[in-house]
Scaffold this motif. Structure first.
Motif, mmCIF file in Angstrom:
data_model
loop_
_atom_site.group_PDB
_atom_site.id
_atom_site.type_symbol
_atom_site.label_atom_id
_atom_site.label_comp_id
_atom_site.label_asym_id
_atom_site.label_seq_id
_atom_site.Cartn_x
_atom_site.Cartn_y
_atom_site.Cartn_z
ATOM 1 N N UNK A 40 17.666 -17.635 -4.528
ATOM 2 C CA UNK A 40 16.347 -17.978 -5.064
ATOM 3 C C UNK A 40 15.813 -19.222 -4.368
ATOM 4 N N UNK A 41 14.597 -19.599 -4.715
ATOM 5 C CA UNK A 41 13.924 -20.731 -4.044
ATOM 6 C C UNK A 41 14.690 -22.039 -4.216
ATOM 7 N N UNK A 42 15.280 -22.265 -5.401
ATOM 8 C CA UNK A 42 16.014 -23.512 -5.639
ATOM 9 C C UNK A 42 17.240 -23.614 -4.736
ATOM 10 N N UNK A 43 17.974 -22.507 -4.593
ATOM 11 C CA UNK A 43 19.147 -22.516 -3.717
ATOM 12 C C UNK A 43 18.739 -22.672 -2.252
ATOM 13 N N UNK A 44 17.625 -22.068 -1.899
ATOM 14 C CA UNK A 44 17.089 -22.213 -0.542
ATOM 15 C C UNK A 44 16.743 -23.678 -0.261
ATOM 16 N N UNK A 45 16.053 -24.321 -1.199
ATOM 17 C CA UNK A 45 15.685 -25.739 -1.033
ATOM 18 C C UNK A 45 16.926 -26.622 -0.982
ATOM 19 N N UNK A 46 17.932 -26.308 -1.817
ATOM 20 C CA UNK A 46 19.176 -27.089 -1.817
ATOM 21 C C UNK A 46 19.862 -26.971 -0.454
ATOM 22 N N UNK A 47 19.937 -25.776 0.091
ATOM 23 C CA UNK A 47 20.576 -25.576 1.398
ATOM 24 C C UNK A 47 19.813 -26.318 2.493
ATOM 25 N N UNK A 48 18.490 -26.293 2.423
ATOM 26 C CA UNK A 48 17.686 -27.026 3.412
ATOM 27 C C UNK A 48 17.954 -28.526 3.336
ATOM 28 N N UNK A 49 18.116 -29.050 2.117
ATOM 29 C CA UNK A 49 18.383 -30.488 1.978
ATOM 30 C C UNK A 49 19.788 -30.843 2.468
ATOM 31 N N UNK A 50 20.752 -29.940 2.254
ATOM 32 C CA UNK A 50 22.124 -30.189 2.725
ATOM 33 C C UNK A 50 22.174 -30.156 4.249
ATOM 34 N N UNK A 51 21.502 -29.191 4.856
ATOM 35 C CA UNK A 51 21.561 -29.019 6.312
ATOM 36 C C UNK A 51 20.831 -30.165 7.035
ATOM 37 N N UNK A 52 19.835 -30.759 6.374
ATOM 38 C CA UNK A 52 19.100 -31.849 7.019
ATOM 39 C C UNK A 52 19.857 -33.149 6.871
ATOM 40 N N UNK A 101 14.041 -18.021 11.778
ATOM 41 C CA UNK A 101 14.451 -17.297 10.573
ATOM 42 C C UNK A 101 15.892 -17.641 10.210
ATOM 43 N N UNK A 102 16.232 -17.393 8.962
ATOM 44 C CA UNK A 102 17.598 -17.557 8.490
ATOM 45 C C UNK A 102 18.541 -16.648 9.280
ATOM 46 N N UNK A 103 18.091 -15.453 9.589
ATOM 47 C CA UNK A 103 18.905 -14.511 10.361
ATOM 48 C C UNK A 103 19.206 -15.053 11.752
ATOM 49 N N UNK A 104 18.189 -15.586 12.405
ATOM 50 C CA UNK A 104 18.415 -16.132 13.746
ATOM 51 C C UNK A 104 19.347 -17.342 13.690
ATOM 52 N N UNK A 105 19.216 -18.153 12.639
ATOM 53 C CA UNK A 105 20.112 -19.293 12.463
ATOM 54 C C UNK A 105 21.562 -18.817 12.378
ATOM 55 N N UNK A 106 21.816 -17.825 11.515
ATOM 56 C CA UNK A 106 23.173 -17.293 11.355
ATOM 57 C C UNK A 106 23.678 -16.669 12.660
ATOM 58 N N UNK A 107 22.825 -15.880 13.288
ATOM 59 C CA UNK A 107 23.198 -15.190 14.525
ATOM 60 C C UNK A 107 23.598 -16.198 15.608
ATOM 61 N N UNK A 108 22.750 -17.200 15.834
ATOM 62 C CA UNK A 108 23.027 -18.201 16.875
ATOM 63 C C UNK A 108 24.297 -18.989 16.564
ATOM 64 N N UNK A 109 24.484 -19.313 15.307
ATOM 65 C CA UNK A 109 25.681 -20.065 14.896
ATOM 66 C C UNK A 109 26.947 -19.240 15.130
ATOM 67 N N UNK A 110 26.920 -17.973 14.719
ATOM 68 C CA UNK A 110 28.111 -17.134 14.807
ATOM 69 C C UNK A 110 28.417 -16.701 16.247
ATOM 70 N N UNK A 111 27.401 -16.658 17.103
ATOM 71 C CA UNK A 111 27.611 -16.345 18.531
ATOM 72 C C UNK A 111 28.498 -17.395 19.201
ATOM 73 N N UNK A 149 14.444 -12.925 2.348
ATOM 74 C CA UNK A 149 15.105 -14.183 2.717
ATOM 75 C C UNK A 149 15.622 -14.162 4.153
ATOM 76 N N UNK A 150 15.904 -12.978 4.687
ATOM 77 C CA UNK A 150 16.378 -12.888 6.071
ATOM 78 C C UNK A 150 15.343 -13.437 7.054
ATOM 79 N N UNK A 151 14.073 -13.432 6.638
ATOM 80 C CA UNK A 151 12.993 -13.871 7.526
ATOM 81 C C UNK A 151 12.467 -15.274 7.209
ATOM 82 N N UNK A 152 13.076 -15.957 6.239
ATOM 83 C CA UNK A 152 12.661 -17.327 5.919
ATOM 84 C C UNK A 152 13.077 -18.279 7.035
ATOM 85 N N UNK A 153 12.257 -19.288 7.337
ATOM 86 C CA UNK A 153 12.680 -20.272 8.339
ATOM 87 C C UNK A 153 13.868 -21.073 7.812
ATOM 88 N N UNK A 154 14.748 -21.481 8.732
ATOM 89 C CA UNK A 154 15.895 -22.288 8.311
ATOM 90 C C UNK A 154 16.273 -23.269 9.398
#
Length: 193
Positions: free
Chosen positions: A181-193, A35-45, A25-30
């Motif tokens: 899991x995939x459902x939580x990933x999809x839910x987060x993508x819908x919330x962020x959009x 990646x999810x990791x880059x999203x978190x990193x850029x946000x927290x910076x 999941x760290x490498x999933x696009x977000x």
């Protein structure tokens, strides 16, 4: 004396197995990030002077090696990751967050840090405790972690119970969603959009 949140290092845990997700999941696009990791990193910076990644290996192409804390154990355990982090960094307090909680607001992180005061650990709480979203006193945590590892015990909840831990309540459950899991990933993508 209160420490500015910018002076406290932040470490993103991204070395889990991702077994329920079926892929790393760290490498999933977000959002618009690669990646999810880059999203978190850029946000927290945006609020931390120093942001590190904790992982089993270097699977990231957007950081330098000084920003990576390698947990080289064969065991997948947040306690082992915390041990690696706390033995690698020398700061008094360290903010810990998982890669799979991308919806947490920066203001919520600031609230956790400003509430920390003289506690050993301060973590977020909604209907459940978010053990790996908060600020940890490195020295006090290491004392308990050393004992836990000598007994092959890996429950983060035990660490929180053994130390002087404060739980800060938050009402927005979606803000602390874990993408397991995939459902939580999809839910987060819908919330962020």
């Amino acid at each position: 004396m209160n420490t500015s949140p910018l002076d406290i290092p932040c470490v993103i845990l991204c070395g889990g197995k991702s077994s329920r997700m079926g892929e790393d999941k760290a490498l999933l696009p977000f959002d618009s990030s690669k990646t999810l990791t880059q999203y978190q990193f850029d946000k927290l910076k945006k609020i931390f002077k120093k942001v590190y990644l904790s992982s089993k290996d270097n699977k990231f192409d957007f950081i330098n090696k000084e920003q990576l804390i390698i947990d080289d154990s064969d065991i997948y355990s947040p306690i082992i990751a915390l041990n690696s982090i706390f033995t690698s960094l020398n700061d008094k307090n360290i903010f810990i967050i998982t890669v799979d909680t991308p919806l947490i607001k920066l203001d919520s992180i600031k609230k956790l840090i400003s509430s920390h005061n003289s506690y050993d650990i301060t973590v977020a709480k909604t209907h459940r405790i978010h053990n790996l979203c908060g600020i940890y006193n490195r020295e006090k945590s290491l004392l308990v972690i050393d004992k836990m590892l000598s007994e092959d015990f890996h429950k983060v909840g035990f660490l929180l119970k053994e130390l002087n831990t404060q739980y800060i309540n938050f009402s927005n459950e979606d803000e602390f969603i874990n993408l397991n899991d995939k459902n939580e990933y999809k839910k987060a993508l819908s919330i962020i959009s």
